[in-house]
Design a protein around this motif. Structure first.
Motif, PDB file in Angstrom:
ATOM      1  N   ILE A  80      29.302  48.174  65.413  1.00  0.00           N
ATOM      2  CA  ILE A  80      29.640  48.651  64.073  1.00  0.00           C
ATOM      3  C   ILE A  80      30.899  47.981  63.516  1.00  0.00           C
ATOM      4  N   PRO A  81      31.923  47.700  64.326  1.00  0.00           N
ATOM      5  CA  PRO A  81      33.103  47.015  63.764  1.00  0.00           C
ATOM      6  C   PRO A  81      32.782  45.645  63.165  1.00  0.00           C
ATOM      7  N   CYS A  82      31.624  45.092  63.450  1.00  0.00           N
ATOM      8  CA  CYS A  82      31.239  43.778  62.919  1.00  0.00           C
ATOM      9  C   CYS A  82      30.502  43.880  61.586  1.00  0.00           C
ATOM     10  N   GLN A  83      30.239  45.071  61.145  1.00  0.00           N
ATOM     11  CA  GLN A  83      29.392  45.275  59.973  1.00  0.00           C
ATOM     12  C   GLN A  83      29.911  44.549  58.726  1.00  0.00           C
ATOM     13  N   ASN A  84      31.183  44.659  58.416  1.00  0.00           N
ATOM     14  CA  ASN A  84      31.716  44.013  57.208  1.00  0.00           C
ATOM     15  C   ASN A  84      31.680  42.494  57.311  1.00  0.00           C
ATOM     16  N   ALA A  85      31.804  41.973  58.507  1.00  0.00           N
ATOM     17  CA  ALA A  85      31.819  40.523  58.689  1.00  0.00           C
ATOM     18  C   ALA A  85      30.438  39.896  58.545  1.00  0.00           C
ATOM     19  N   VAL A  86      29.394  40.675  58.700  1.00  0.00           N
ATOM     20  CA  VAL A  86      28.037  40.122  58.608  1.00  0.00           C
ATOM     21  C   VAL A  86      27.251  40.639  57.411  1.00  0.00           C
ATOM     22  N   SER A  87      27.879  41.469  56.597  1.00  0.00           N
ATOM     23  CA  SER A  87      27.154  42.014  55.445  1.00  0.00           C
ATOM     24  C   SER A  87      26.968  40.947  54.384  1.00  0.00           C
ATOM     25  N   LYS A  88      25.883  41.083  53.631  1.00  0.00           N
ATOM     26  CA  LYS A  88      25.575  40.127  52.567  1.00  0.00           C
ATOM     27  C   LYS A  88      26.667  40.124  51.503  1.00  0.00           C
ATOM     28  N   SER A  89      27.186  41.283  51.196  1.00  0.00           N
ATOM     29  CA  SER A  89      28.156  41.397  50.106  1.00  0.00           C
ATOM     30  C   SER A  89      29.600  41.138  50.549  1.00  0.00           C
ATOM     31  N   GLY A  90      29.880  41.274  51.823  1.00  0.00           N
ATOM     32  CA  GLY A  90      31.256  41.124  52.296  1.00  0.00           C
ATOM     33  C   GLY A  90      31.583  39.729  52.765  1.00  0.00           C
ATOM     34  N   ALA A  91      32.863  39.424  52.712  1.00  0.00           N
ATOM     35  CA  ALA A  91      33.331  38.122  53.196  1.00  0.00           C
ATOM     36  C   ALA A  91      34.507  38.333  54.136  1.00  0.00           C
ATOM     37  N   SER A  92      34.543  39.479  54.782  1.00  0.00           N
ATOM     38  CA  SER A  92      35.652  39.800  55.674  1.00  0.00           C
ATOM     39  C   SER A  92      35.554  39.011  56.967  1.00  0.00           C
ATOM     40  N   TYR A 122      16.474  37.825  67.195  1.00  0.00           N
ATOM     41  CA  TYR A 122      16.531  38.780  66.091  1.00  0.00           C
ATOM     42  C   TYR A 122      17.008  38.143  64.787  1.00  0.00           C
ATOM     43  N   ILE A 123      17.525  36.930  64.845  1.00  0.00           N
ATOM     44  CA  ILE A 123      18.098  36.276  63.666  1.00  0.00           C
ATOM     45  C   ILE A 123      17.054  36.060  62.573  1.00  0.00           C
ATOM     46  N   THR A 124      15.833  35.772  62.939  1.00  0.00           N
ATOM     47  CA  THR A 124      14.793  35.529  61.935  1.00  0.00           C
ATOM     48  C   THR A 124      14.049  36.806  61.547  1.00  0.00           C
ATOM     49  N   SER A 125      14.506  37.929  62.047  1.00  0.00           N
ATOM     50  CA  SER A 125      13.845  39.196  61.743  1.00  0.00           C
ATOM     51  C   SER A 125      13.994  39.537  60.265  1.00  0.00           C
ATOM     52  N   PRO A 126      12.903  39.938  59.622  1.00  0.00           N
ATOM     53  CA  PRO A 126      12.997  40.338  58.213  1.00  0.00           C
ATOM     54  C   PRO A 126      13.756  41.650  58.027  1.00  0.00           C
ATOM     55  N   ILE A 127      14.040  42.333  59.108  1.00  0.00           N
ATOM     56  CA  ILE A 127      14.748  43.611  59.029  1.00  0.00           C
ATOM     57  C   ILE A 127      16.238  43.412  58.726  1.00  0.00           C
ATOM     58  N   LEU A 128      16.834  42.322  59.222  1.00  0.00           N
ATOM     59  CA  LEU A 128      18.265  42.110  59.008  1.00  0.00           C
ATOM     60  C   LEU A 128      18.644  42.144  57.532  1.00  0.00           C
ATOM     61  N   PRO A 129      17.985  41.366  56.669  1.00  0.00           N
ATOM     62  CA  PRO A 129      18.350  41.431  55.252  1.00  0.00           C
ATOM     63  C   PRO A 129      18.145  42.825  54.647  1.00  0.00           C
ATOM     64  N   LEU A 130      17.134  43.528  55.122  1.00  0.00           N
ATOM     65  CA  LEU A 130      16.905  44.886  54.619  1.00  0.00           C
ATOM     66  C   LEU A 130      18.050  45.820  54.989  1.00  0.00           C
ATOM     67  N   LEU A 131      18.718  45.517  56.104  1.00  0.00           N
ATOM     68  CA  LEU A 131      19.863  46.306  56.542  1.00  0.00           C
ATOM     69  C   LEU A 131      21.170  45.811  55.933  1.00  0.00           C
ATOM     70  N   ILE A 138      22.359  42.721  56.336  1.00  0.00           N
ATOM     71  CA  ILE A 138      22.990  41.761  57.245  1.00  0.00           C
ATOM     72  C   ILE A 138      22.567  40.353  56.866  1.00  0.00           C
ATOM     73  N   ASP A 139      23.544  39.487  56.713  1.00  0.00           N
ATOM     74  CA  ASP A 139      23.289  38.078  56.431  1.00  0.00           C
ATOM     75  C   ASP A 139      23.121  37.364  57.776  1.00  0.00           C
ATOM     76  N   PRO A 140      21.918  36.882  58.098  1.00  0.00           N
ATOM     77  CA  PRO A 140      21.677  36.240  59.396  1.00  0.00           C
ATOM     78  C   PRO A 140      22.597  35.051  59.662  1.00  0.00           C
ATOM     79  N   ASP A 191      27.343  32.891  62.803  1.00  0.00           N
ATOM     80  CA  ASP A 191      28.689  32.322  62.822  1.00  0.00           C
ATOM     81  C   ASP A 191      29.714  33.224  63.489  1.00  0.00           C
ATOM     82  N   LEU A 192      29.384  34.461  63.667  1.00  0.00           N
ATOM     83  CA  LEU A 192      30.346  35.443  64.166  1.00  0.00           C
ATOM     84  C   LEU A 192      30.972  35.088  65.520  1.00  0.00           C
TER      85      LEU A 192
END
Length: 104
Positions: free
Chosen positions: A40-52, A74-83, A85-87, A92-93
């Motif tokens: 969960i602490p990684c959420q802002n760093a991988v979100s589509k809208s965030g650039a943290s 899991y990187i190519t999973s269509p679920i990531l963008p729905l959540l 998450i920018d793959p 890059d994380l």
């Protein structure tokens, strides 16, 4: 069987069912041997809208993953963008945390 006994049987059956659900829910929260809640602490760093940049807590969580390459599937999973998450950010994380790249 009286009403009281029927009620007790129903309560016990419900408790057994609920314990089973908790076990299943917890099992579903583990991916690649990692409890997803630790990420969960990684959420802002991988979100589509965030650039943290990743936080120290995020990098610590990543460093504790036994096999980070496992996440490649899991990187190519269509679920990531729905959540949200920018793959590409997720890929890059590790490097941003000064960890080895998973090499996906």
């Amino acid at each position: 069987m009286g009403k009281r006994e029927e009620f007790l049987v129903m309560v016990v059956a419900l408790l057994v069912f609920m314990v089973g659900l908790v076990h299943i829910t917890n099992a579903d929260m583990v991916i690649c041997g990692v409890d997803v809640l630790t990420l969960i602490p990684c959420q802002n760093a991988v979100s589509k809208s965030g650039a943290s940049p990743p936080t120290k807590e995020c990098c610590t969580a990543l460093s504790n993953i036994p096999n980070i390459k496992c996440f490649c599937k899991y990187i190519t999973s269509p679920i990531l963008p729905l959540l949200g998450i920018d793959p590409h950010k997720a890929l890059d994380l590790p490097v941003k945390c000064h960890l080895p790249s998973p090499g996906c």
